[in-house]
Motif scaffolding. Sequence first.
Motif, mmCIF file in Angstrom:
data_model
loop_
_atom_site.group_PDB
_atom_site.id
_atom_site.type_symbol
_atom_site.label_atom_id
_atom_site.label_comp_id
_atom_site.label_asym_id
_atom_site.label_seq_id
_atom_site.Cartn_x
_atom_site.Cartn_y
_atom_site.Cartn_z
ATOM 1 N N MET A 1 0.671 -1.226 0.365
ATOM 2 C CA MET A 1 -0.512 -0.003 -0.238
ATOM 3 C C MET A 1 0.790 0.981 0.198
ATOM 4 S SD MET A 1 -1.081 -0.240 3.808
ATOM 5 C CE MET A 1 -2.503 1.193 3.814
ATOM 6 N N GLY A 2 0.191 2.358 -0.250
ATOM 7 C CA GLY A 2 0.692 3.217 -0.330
ATOM 8 C C GLY A 2 1.020 4.329 1.366
ATOM 9 N N LEU B 1 4.182 14.000 7.453
ATOM 10 C CA LEU B 1 4.326 12.579 7.885
ATOM 11 C C LEU B 1 4.697 11.958 7.125
ATOM 12 C CD1 LEU B 1 0.692 12.687 9.206
ATOM 13 C CD2 LEU B 1 2.528 13.761 10.336
ATOM 14 N N THR B 2 5.436 11.135 7.810
ATOM 15 C CA THR B 2 6.513 9.798 7.304
ATOM 16 C C THR B 2 4.785 8.882 6.521
ATOM 17 O OG1 THR B 2 8.085 10.176 8.096
ATOM 18 C CG2 THR B 2 7.428 7.909 6.622
ATOM 19 N N PHE B 3 3.772 8.769 7.792
ATOM 20 C CA PHE B 3 2.814 7.887 7.224
ATOM 21 C C PHE B 3 1.598 8.247 7.963
ATOM 22 C CE2 PHE B 3 6.422 4.978 8.592
ATOM 23 C CZ PHE B 3 7.068 4.141 7.899
ATOM 24 N N GLY B 4 0.269 7.823 6.784
ATOM 25 C CA GLY B 4 -0.608 7.612 7.072
ATOM 26 C C GLY B 4 -1.463 7.189 7.749
ATOM 27 N N SER B 5 -1.729 7.913 8.772
ATOM 28 C CA SER B 5 -2.372 7.285 9.783
ATOM 29 C C SER B 5 -3.044 5.861 9.139
ATOM 30 C CB SER B 5 -3.972 7.782 10.062
ATOM 31 O OG SER B 5 -5.337 7.966 9.137
ATOM 32 N N VAL C 1 4.627 -6.591 5.360
ATOM 33 C CA VAL C 1 3.754 -4.600 3.956
ATOM 34 C C VAL C 1 4.900 -4.464 3.370
ATOM 35 C CG1 VAL C 1 2.601 -2.590 5.358
ATOM 36 C CG2 VAL C 1 2.573 -5.073 6.340
ATOM 37 N N LEU C 2 4.711 -4.010 2.628
ATOM 38 C CA LEU C 2 5.139 -3.259 1.566
ATOM 39 C C LEU C 2 4.803 -2.190 1.460
ATOM 40 C CD1 LEU C 2 7.742 -2.255 -0.220
ATOM 41 C CD2 LEU C 2 6.870 -3.493 -1.750
ATOM 42 N N ALA C 3 5.327 -0.819 1.755
ATOM 43 C CA ALA C 3 5.101 0.301 1.697
ATOM 44 C C ALA C 3 5.774 1.350 0.281
ATOM 45 C CB ALA C 3 4.992 1.597 2.808
ATOM 46 N N ILE C 4 4.959 2.349 -0.307
ATOM 47 C CA ILE C 4 5.559 2.776 -1.028
ATOM 48 C C ILE C 4 5.407 4.623 -1.142
ATOM 49 C CG2 ILE C 4 5.015 2.643 -3.512
ATOM 50 C CD1 ILE C 4 5.872 0.022 -2.703
ATOM 51 N N PRO C 5 6.182 4.997 -0.865
ATOM 52 C CA PRO C 5 6.001 6.596 -0.872
ATOM 53 C C PRO C 5 4.778 6.839 -1.934
ATOM 54 C CG PRO C 5 7.974 5.621 -0.800
ATOM 55 C CD PRO C 5 7.250 5.064 -1.652
ATOM 56 N N SER C 6 4.934 8.522 -1.950
ATOM 57 C CA SER C 6 4.085 9.272 -2.486
ATOM 58 C C SER C 6 4.525 9.187 -4.009
ATOM 59 C CB SER C 6 3.039 10.504 -1.822
ATOM 60 O OG SER C 6 2.587 10.343 -0.807
ATOM 61 N N GLY C 7 4.074 9.614 -4.661
ATOM 62 C CA GLY C 7 4.376 10.019 -6.211
ATOM 63 C C GLY C 7 5.885 8.868 -6.469
ATOM 64 N N PRO D 1 10.991 2.576 -1.398
ATOM 65 C CA PRO D 1 9.947 1.424 -0.685
ATOM 66 C C PRO D 1 10.632 0.821 0.697
ATOM 67 C CG PRO D 1 10.480 1.647 -3.197
ATOM 68 C CD PRO D 1 11.588 2.546 -2.262
ATOM 69 N N PHE D 2 9.491 0.505 1.597
ATOM 70 C CA PHE D 2 9.720 0.374 2.530
ATOM 71 C C PHE D 2 8.828 -1.065 2.911
ATOM 72 C CE2 PHE D 2 8.464 1.206 7.546
ATOM 73 C CZ PHE D 2 9.436 1.153 7.503
ATOM 74 N N LEU D 3 10.083 -2.268 2.790
ATOM 75 C CA LEU D 3 9.030 -3.485 3.973
ATOM 76 C C LEU D 3 9.418 -4.009 5.067
ATOM 77 C CD1 LEU D 3 8.084 -6.694 2.754
ATOM 78 C CD2 LEU D 3 10.828 -6.785 2.531
#
Length: 282
Positions: free
Chosen positions: A114-115, A125-129, A142-148, A272-274
Amino acid sequence: MRKILIPTDFSENAINAVRYAIELFKYERSDFFIMHAYADEIYDHNTVVSREIFDELKETVQKHSDTELSAVVKEIREISPNPRHTYHTLSVFGTLIDEANDLVDKENIDVLIMGTKGKTDDRNLTFGSNTLQVLKYVKSPVLAIPSGYTYDQPKKILFPTDYMIPFKRRELKLLSTLTKSFRSTINFLHISKFENLSIRQEDNKSFLEGSLPDAELKFHRIEADDLTKAINEFIKDNEIDFLVMVNSRRSYLESILYQSTIDKIGLHIKIPFLTMQNLQRY
């Protein structure tokens, strides 16, 4: 067969995470589960004053969700008509965390993508709620993808570790698959004032080496008082394009995810942050 869960709120950040996911796994046979959990949209709606209105709104929101999910899949197929990929859409009346965990258990999901942020894209903010809650409570990597963030093959991976945590073989296998596909280098970063490792640390380090046989591994040790600053600087100085961390009891990541407010998180991630959750999976 890889199984990937992608929650979406239909924002541009969410769609960007989908684009990244289909590129990342383009060489693998994969089932994508694209899910929209909409209970909060209804319970928090200011027009809900009776059960009848509640039921009408629920039906309307579900139909809208189904339409939006169909549009997402149509866009995916236009971008990447990959015969290795299968798509499933789910409109679910429930909370994001509960529904994600239920699907993780039911389908034995390999990774949730997810983003880092959704519709509320606060640059401070680094992460949304929602992403923060997923990182804390969903029982899968969980793999988080930064905006843009525009997809690029992960070539230089950073994995900060103190070697104190016994790693899970399944989660390391996911990392091994990615590094093998892209011939990546994994940089293990140990932030410590002590040069020698304990027997426990040596054993866990050996397990890492044995679980990642096809990757180029580099081991670094630096001294630093501020772990967050050290990680941020290593990312910048070494042109790191993918970050891996383990979230478990008494881990460094746990300490930053459980800050009193999310704006206190100092790990400013633009790659990207796994997160490997280090939880028992079958």
